[in-house]
Design a protein around this motif. Sequence first.
Motif, PDB file in Angstrom:
ATOM      1  N   ILE A 110       0.858  -1.184   0.000  1.00  0.00           N
ATOM      2  CA  ILE A 110       0.000   0.000   0.000  1.00  0.00           C
ATOM      3  C   ILE A 110       0.892   1.231   0.000  1.00  0.00           C
ATOM      4  O   ILE A 110       1.800   1.342   0.818  1.00  0.00           O
ATOM      5  N   SER A 111       0.609   2.153  -0.893  1.00  0.00           N
ATOM      6  CA  SER A 111       1.275   3.458  -0.867  1.00  0.00           C
ATOM      7  C   SER A 111       0.338   4.417  -0.140  1.00  0.00           C
ATOM      8  O   SER A 111      -0.810   4.598  -0.554  1.00  0.00           O
ATOM      9  N   HIS A 112       0.822   4.992   0.940  1.00  0.00           N
ATOM     10  CA  HIS A 112      -0.003   5.889   1.757  1.00  0.00           C
ATOM     11  C   HIS A 112       0.750   7.196   1.961  1.00  0.00           C
ATOM     12  O   HIS A 112       1.847   7.203   2.502  1.00  0.00           O
ATOM     13  N   TYR A 113       0.150   8.285   1.515  1.00  0.00           N
ATOM     14  CA  TYR A 113       0.825   9.583   1.604  1.00  0.00           C
ATOM     15  C   TYR A 113       0.032  10.598   2.407  1.00  0.00           C
ATOM     16  O   TYR A 113       0.197  11.784   2.243  1.00  0.00           O
ATOM     17  N   GLY A 114      -0.846  10.114   3.278  1.00  0.00           N
ATOM     18  CA  GLY A 114      -1.621  11.031   4.109  1.00  0.00           C
ATOM     19  C   GLY A 114      -3.101  10.817   3.906  1.00  0.00           C
ATOM     20  O   GLY A 114      -3.534   9.881   3.251  1.00  0.00           O
ATOM     21  N   GLY A 115      -3.890  11.696   4.498  1.00  0.00           N
ATOM     22  CA  GLY A 115      -5.329  11.592   4.366  1.00  0.00           C
ATOM     23  C   GLY A 115      -6.016  11.239   5.673  1.00  0.00           C
ATOM     24  O   GLY A 115      -7.212  11.048   5.712  1.00  0.00           O
ATOM     25  N   GLY A 116      -5.248  11.147   6.731  1.00  0.00           N
ATOM     26  CA  GLY A 116      -5.832  10.900   8.041  1.00  0.00           C
ATOM     27  C   GLY A 116      -5.913   9.433   8.392  1.00  0.00           C
ATOM     28  O   GLY A 116      -5.743   8.550   7.560  1.00  0.00           O
ATOM     29  N   SER A 117      -6.197   9.187   9.675  1.00  0.00           N
ATOM     30  CA  SER A 117      -6.201   7.819  10.177  1.00  0.00           C
ATOM     31  C   SER A 117      -7.334   6.990   9.587  1.00  0.00           C
ATOM     32  O   SER A 117      -7.172   5.789   9.378  1.00  0.00           O
ATOM     33  N   GLY A 118      -8.463   7.606   9.292  1.00  0.00           N
ATOM     34  CA  GLY A 118      -9.580   6.862   8.709  1.00  0.00           C
ATOM     35  C   GLY A 118      -9.209   6.253   7.369  1.00  0.00           C
ATOM     36  O   GLY A 118      -9.490   5.081   7.097  1.00  0.00           O
ATOM     37  N   LEU A 119      -8.550   7.036   6.540  1.00  0.00           N
ATOM     38  CA  LEU A 119      -8.104   6.537   5.239  1.00  0.00           C
ATOM     39  C   LEU A 119      -7.048   5.456   5.412  1.00  0.00           C
ATOM     40  O   LEU A 119      -7.075   4.429   4.735  1.00  0.00           O
TER      41      LEU A 119
END
Length: 103
Positions: A81-90
């Motif tokens: 998974i590439s995760h660059y932010g968006g909060g804990s819910g995302l």
Amino acid sequence: MENRTEILVVGKHEDILKTILRLLNTESSWHAEGVSSCEEAIAKCKSHAYAVLLIGGGLTELEEVKLKAEIKLMYPAIHIISHYGGGSGLLYAEIHIALGTTN
């Protein structure tokens, strides 16, 4: 402790990495560890089986492509998974979607 989903997080921003690890480890069914380089990630994966590789910010596009390819060769079933932010819910949703689970 049993049946926890093992997650490896790679990110070059120390404060963000710490935050992601803190958030992920609030889930009792997850165990997350973090590293700050591709080399560390590859070494960790050689000694431990992870279900999820979460790629955070700070890696170049080339580093990310190479890391994904090398990890997939070692563990074809790993979820990347590439995760660059968006909060804990995302963040939680991305992991649950990848694993095919619901929260």
